[in-house]
Design a protein around this motif. Structure first.
Motif, PDB file in Angstrom:
ATOM      1  N   ASP C  93       0.917  -1.160   0.363  1.00  0.00           N
ATOM      2  CA  ASP C  93       0.413  -0.257  -0.143  1.00  0.00           C
ATOM      3  C   ASP C  93       0.937   1.619   0.110  1.00  0.00           C
ATOM      4  O   ASP C  93       1.862   1.075   0.225  1.00  0.00           O
ATOM      5  CB  ASP C  93      -0.650   0.254   1.631  1.00  0.00           C
ATOM      6  CG  ASP C  93      -0.353  -0.028   2.915  1.00  0.00           C
ATOM      7  OD1 ASP C  93       0.655   0.542   2.655  1.00  0.00           O
ATOM      8  OD2 ASP C  93      -0.969  -0.212   3.965  1.00  0.00           O
ATOM      9  N   HIS C  94       0.492   2.147   0.136  1.00  0.00           N
ATOM     10  CA  HIS C  94       0.857   3.557  -0.234  1.00  0.00           C
ATOM     11  C   HIS C  94       2.051   3.573   1.164  1.00  0.00           C
ATOM     12  O   HIS C  94       2.826   4.997   1.435  1.00  0.00           O
ATOM     13  CB  HIS C  94       0.038   5.342  -0.010  1.00  0.00           C
ATOM     14  CG  HIS C  94      -0.832   4.641   1.369  1.00  0.00           C
ATOM     15  ND1 HIS C  94      -1.830   3.578   1.406  1.00  0.00           N
ATOM     16  CD2 HIS C  94      -1.377   5.463   2.228  1.00  0.00           C
ATOM     17  CE1 HIS C  94      -2.736   4.165   2.490  1.00  0.00           C
ATOM     18  NE2 HIS C  94      -2.507   5.173   3.166  1.00  0.00           N
ATOM     19  N   PRO C 255      -6.303   2.654  13.546  1.00  0.00           N
ATOM     20  CA  PRO C 255      -4.691   1.383  12.863  1.00  0.00           C
ATOM     21  C   PRO C 255      -3.694   2.300  13.553  1.00  0.00           C
ATOM     22  O   PRO C 255      -4.336   3.125  14.407  1.00  0.00           O
ATOM     23  CB  PRO C 255      -4.729   2.932  11.630  1.00  0.00           C
ATOM     24  CG  PRO C 255      -6.118   4.264  12.479  1.00  0.00           C
ATOM     25  CD  PRO C 255      -6.878   3.508  12.794  1.00  0.00           C
ATOM     26  N   LEU C 262     -10.613  -1.392   6.748  1.00  0.00           N
ATOM     27  CA  LEU C 262      -9.733  -0.043   6.909  1.00  0.00           C
ATOM     28  C   LEU C 262      -8.965   0.026   5.646  1.00  0.00           C
ATOM     29  O   LEU C 262      -8.444   1.048   5.431  1.00  0.00           O
ATOM     30  CB  LEU C 262      -9.415  -0.061   8.134  1.00  0.00           C
ATOM     31  CG  LEU C 262      -7.868   1.145   8.183  1.00  0.00           C
ATOM     32  CD1 LEU C 262      -9.144   2.298   8.914  1.00  0.00           C
ATOM     33  CD2 LEU C 262      -7.241   0.248   9.578  1.00  0.00           C
ATOM     34  N   SER C 265     -10.694   1.927   3.449  1.00  0.00           N
ATOM     35  CA  SER C 265     -10.880   2.843   3.377  1.00  0.00           C
ATOM     36  C   SER C 265     -10.021   3.514   3.322  1.00  0.00           C
ATOM     37  O   SER C 265      -9.710   4.690   2.263  1.00  0.00           O
ATOM     38  CB  SER C 265     -10.933   3.072   5.274  1.00  0.00           C
ATOM     39  OG  SER C 265     -11.316   4.406   4.461  1.00  0.00           O
ATOM     40  N   GLU C 266      -8.694   3.223   3.181  1.00  0.00           N
ATOM     41  CA  GLU C 266      -7.239   3.653   3.412  1.00  0.00           C
ATOM     42  C   GLU C 266      -7.277   4.006   1.942  1.00  0.00           C
ATOM     43  O   GLU C 266      -6.340   4.654   1.243  1.00  0.00           O
ATOM     44  CB  GLU C 266      -6.234   3.052   3.906  1.00  0.00           C
ATOM     45  CG  GLU C 266      -5.976   3.494   5.346  1.00  0.00           C
ATOM     46  CD  GLU C 266      -5.262   2.121   6.201  1.00  0.00           C
ATOM     47  OE1 GLU C 266      -4.773   1.656   5.293  1.00  0.00           O
ATOM     48  OE2 GLU C 266      -5.299   3.013   7.090  1.00  0.00           O
TER      49      GLU C 266
END
Lengths: 305, 327, 310
Positions: C93-94, C255, C262, C265-266
């Protein structure tokens, strides 16, 4: 019939009072509601003022009375973040949600009811199993994920439809589909089971004895009776839609009361959240009452009792 | 035997089976009878002997998928209607052959008015304007002795008593002027006081229209009142058939005898009620021989080995038993 | 004048005391040749087992830590696509966190919350159902009013309110989700109890002088366990989606603990550049709920087909 309506109104009022009590007590659960009601940079004077307003220097009962009196006058607190009366913020956004809800309901019915009828007629066959798959998937997919998926496919990859905010008719498509998909499954299931039950009825046999065409038997005699239980679910479905809107509006950045709820949660805006809950409850109660009246009208056994 | 020139309905060797997961239920297992024009034929038997299914088989309204007519012929006015397509069957339902169902509480659609439901049936006679049809509907209600028919037209089923509903069902059934009416225990669900009225009504309608009625019941009293001939059914087959008088005065089949003997009488000495010991055989697992053998007082080896042939007792009276004449 | 009617012989008399649910499960192949026993839903069972194993052995199975950030490796696509690395099977992920590891640990959270919420909410519902159904009278009337209220109002709203007032966390989440469940459990169990109350063995117990509490515990409770188990399985899906939704809305476990909701959502904001972050957890949720529902339906058909209208 009038008695019926009166009774439902009474029940609704009682429920509303219960909701108010629960919301009220939840607010005081953590000991100091003042902290919930004020932004972080509140001064000592602000706190004093708030304590006065809430009546926190009095007994719990006094506080509740103040709460209710204010509520009845339309004052449900001030949003911390938006710096306006919560009720105002709510009614500002309400129309935006009220626009998509009927469309979602319509989608659910137009897709779900005929599918349910077909499934009942085709019991055990391919169509029935297809309908069953749709139903089961509709329930298993989280709607917010469906929304993100639709955005990915139709906005990002294909570029056909916009992904957020209000605007022209193409802005409505994805939010309505996201919101309504869950309903398709619900309508299909209830229509199917209602139809299956009605199809066994003696009066259906009588309709056949009369020699009526099969389409008449199904669509006039069966469906009309099968729709009555479907109608009772309208109330539940609209309730689901209003809560489902929270997530859908968030995904699509749609400025309605659902998004408002989300913002209230994210920013810990307790007064706003409190107001939203009470107002939504009133909304749901009203709609349920409307559905009940419609139901009573549609079923002659109740209308003419 | 019967002069076929007057026969309106001739059922020959009818077999209707129920297909369950557990097995096949042979509910109607070789039923034959004739119904003549203008006569009332009673079909008597206990619950579960197959009477209602026989009726549904004749109307060809068996529950789809669950039951099916597997063998036999149903000759209505010279034509074997088992060969008709569903669409063709629909043409004659209501017009040539019609039915009155048992439970008035569930026979009428609760969400449509009486007038509406009558109208549907009347429109089968041919298209007509609304006013005309409504007049016919009122006349139909009046004909079945419903008071204030103009008001009743707009009412809904739940606003009527059971007896009245059953009259409406009767009105609907005959509105197409059928030649054959099947009455499936029409009075069983009615109050005893209403039953007699209803039977009188049916009798009158039958005379006026010249209909033939297949009257299904388990009540011999009704048979005595309504029927010209009676067929006694047991475990999927007809065991005795003949004119009512003969059956009552001289029942031949042991089952018929036992049935008539078990009916409580007003006159005569008081004693214990006679009941028939035992149970009917399971329709999934029928014995090879006579089906009444396990409960029959006159049973012998022959009865267990083969199903009895039909013995002709009188001009119009038959019974299926090995021991006719010797008991 | 009527003929004496005789009852139809076909069906055997049903036993008076109901069978415990494990008996029904054990006679999987037996029974009077009921065709349905053959259609055991294997695929759902396999999927559920895999996810349970993932949850239980998460620290052992996950290739990386779910919360360590390796910014240098951020937004990598899954291994089978261009630019993907075998090291991160499902991409990152980011924040450079491995999706697969987060997925595995997320399973743990989902199942834990489900277990706790079902025990709490289901348990409360069971108790209320038994008491309400057996004791009857005013108690029943009041409790059923509460149940009606619970049905009318979407509990999600209260869950959100709880999150704001009591703060995010496992406890709040479990309580919130329990609120969703208790009413439907209570209603169904009450129905069962009402029927059971009439049975002979209850009357016998009363005659013997058993107290109300004792009867409820030793006679009523074991006999509603069938229904309770079916309700539990039918509601697992509901709980999982509820937990995901609450997490998505920021009212679940805070988090950096990875939960599937979550993650979606992220990932939502960066859907264009890294679709896998948001879409993969959703597939997991859908598969799990689908499997659980199919399994629950099968279980219900085996144990108590009367509940079909649920």
């Amino acid at each position: 019939m009038k008695r019926y309506i009166a009774r439902r109104l009474m029940q609704g009022a009682i429920l509303l009072v219960m909701v108010a009590m629960i919301v009220f007590f939840l607010g005081r659960l953590t000991g100091n509601p003042v902290d919930l009601m004020l932004p972080e940079d509140a001064t000592a004077e602000d706190r004093e003022a708030m304590i006065k307003t809430l009546g926190l220097d009095g007994s719990v009962l006094d506080q509740f009375v103040i709460f209710v009196t204010n509520a009845v006058q339309g004052d449900l607190g001030r949003s911390i973040r938006m710096k306006q009366p919560a009720v105002e913020a709510f009614f500002d956004r309400l129309p935006n949600t009220l626009i998509i809800i009927p469309w979602a309901l319509l989608l659910g019915m137009v897709a779900g009811i005929p599918l349910g009828v077909m499934a009942a007629l085709n019991r055990g066959g391919l169509l029935d199993r297809f309908a069953g798959t749709v139903a089961v998937l509709g329930v298993a997919m989280p709607s917010f994920w469906l929304g993100v998926l639709l955005i990915f496919v139709f906005s990002v990859e294909l570029g056909w439809l916009p992904s957020s905010r209000m605007g022209g008719p193409d802005h409505y498509v994805l939010p309505v589909i996201t919101l309504g998909t869950f309903l398709v499954a619900g309508f299909m299931r209830i229509t199917r089971s209602a139809m299956l039950e009605v199809m066994e009825s003696e009066f259906v046999k009588l309709a056949r004895i009369k020699g009526l065409a099969e389409t008449t038997v199904i669509w006039k005699h069966c469906l009309r009776n099968a729709l009555i239980p479907v109608l009772t679910l309208w109330g539940v479905f609209v309730g689901n839609l209003i809560t489902g809107a929270i997530v859908t509006e968030t995904v699509f950045a749609w400025p309605g009361i659902g998004r408002l709820t989300y913002e209230a949660v994210i920013y810990r805006d307790f007064p706003l959240l409190q107001a939203v809950i009470i107002l939504k409850s009133i909304l749901i109660l009203t709609i349920n009452l409307g559905v009940d009246i419609l139901y009573a009208y549609v079923d002659p056994r109740i209308r003419l009792a | 035997m019967s002069s076929s020139a007057q026969t309106i309905l001739d059922v020959r060797d009818l077999h209707t089976h129920f297909f369950l997961r557990r097995g096949v239920v042979k509910a109607v297992d070789g039923v034959s009878f004739t119904l003549r024009k203008g006569e009332v034929l009673g079909l008597v038997g206990e619950s579960g002997c197959g009477k209602s299914l026989t009726a549904l088989s004749v109307m060809r309204l068996l529950p789809k998928g669950a039951a099916r007519t597997v063998q036999g012929e149903i000759v209505l006015d010279g034509e074997n209607i088992l060969k008709r397509t569903p669409a063709q069957m629909r043409e004659i339902r209501g017009r040539k052959i019609s039915m009155v169902l048992q439970d008035p509480q569930t026979s009428l659609n609760p969400v449509f008015s009486i007038g509406d439901q009558l109208r549907e049936a009347l429109l089968r006679r041919g298209p007509a304007k609304l006013k005309e049809i409504m007049k016919q509907a009122v006349a139909a209600l009046r004909r079945v002795d419903i008071a204030a028919p103009e008001q009743r037209i707009g009412q809904y089923p739940h606003q009527m008593s059971g007896g009245m509903k059953q009259r409406v069902v009767g009105a609907i059934a005959i509105s197409g002027e059928p030649e054959v009416l099947i009455a499936d225990e029409p009075t069983t669900a009615l109050d005893v006081t209403i039953q007699l009225q209803y039977l009188k009504l049916l009798k009158r309608l039958q005379r006026e229209n010249g209909m033939a009625i297949l009257f299904i019941t388990h009540d011999f009293g009704v048979v005595a009142r309504m029927c010209d001939r009676v067929a006694v059914m047991y475990a999927g087959r007809i065991v005795e058939c003949g004119p009512v008088k003969q059956i009552f005065e001289a029942p031949s089949h042991p089952y018929t005898r036992a049935l008539i003997a078990s009916v409580p009488k007003m006159s005569g000495t008081r004693g214990r009620l006679t009941a028939i010991d035992g149970q009917p055989p399971s329709l999934m697992d029928l014995p090879v021989g006579c089906r009444f053998a396990s409960r029959c007082a006159h049973v012998e080896q022959r009865c267990l080995e083969a199903y009895p042939g039909t013995t002709q007792i009188g001009a119009d009276h038959t019974a299926d038993c090995w021991k006719i004449g010797s008991i | 004048m009527a003929v004496v009617d005789r009852p139809q012989s076909a069906l055997p008399a049903a036993a008076d005391t109901p069978r415990p649910f494990w008996r029904s499960l054990l006679t999987l192949r037996g029974g009077a040749g009921v065709r349905r026993t053959a259609r055991v839903p294997w695929i759902p069972i396999v999927i559920i087992s895999v996810i349970v194993v993932m949850a239980v052995f998460a620290p052992l199975l996950a290739p990386h830590s779910p919360i360590d950030q390796t910014l240098r490796d951020k937004m990598l696509p899954p291994a089978w696509m261009d630019g993907g690395k075998a090291k991160y099977l499902l991409g990152t992920d980011h924040f450079g966190r491995d999706i697969l590891s987060r997925l595995i640990h997320g399973a743990r959270v989902s199942l834990l919350v489900a277990l706790l919420a079902l025990t709490a909410g289901g348990g409360v519902g069971l108790l209320i159902g038994i008491v309400s159904g057996y004791v009857g009278g005013k108690v029943d009337a009041v409790l059923m009013r509460l149940v009606d209220a619970a049905f009318t109002f979407p509990a999600i709203l209260f869950a959100l309110l709880l999150a704001v007032t009591m703060g995010q966390g496992l406890g709040t989440l479990v309580i919130a989700i329990s609120l969703l469940l208790w009413a439907s459990f209570a209603r169904v169990i009450r129905g069962e109890v009402l029927a059971l109350r009439q049975r002979d063995f209850v009357a016998l117990a009363k005659v013997r002088g058993c107290s109300t509490l004792r009867i409820m515990l030793t006679h009523i409770l074991p006999n509603v366990l069938n229904t309770f188990m079916v309700l539990v399985t039918l509601n697992i899906g509901v709980v999982i989606i509820a937990e995901a939704s609450l997490s998505f809305l920021g009212a679940g476990i805070p988090p950096p603990t990875p939960t599937w909701g979550l993650m979606i959502s992220e990932g939502r904001g960066r859907i264009a550049e890294a679709w896998w972050v948001a879409l993969i957890p959703g597939i997991a949720i859908t598969l799990l709920v689908l499997s659980v529902n199919l399994f629950g339906d099968w279980l219900r058909d085996r144990l108590d087909p009367r509940l079909r209208q649920l």
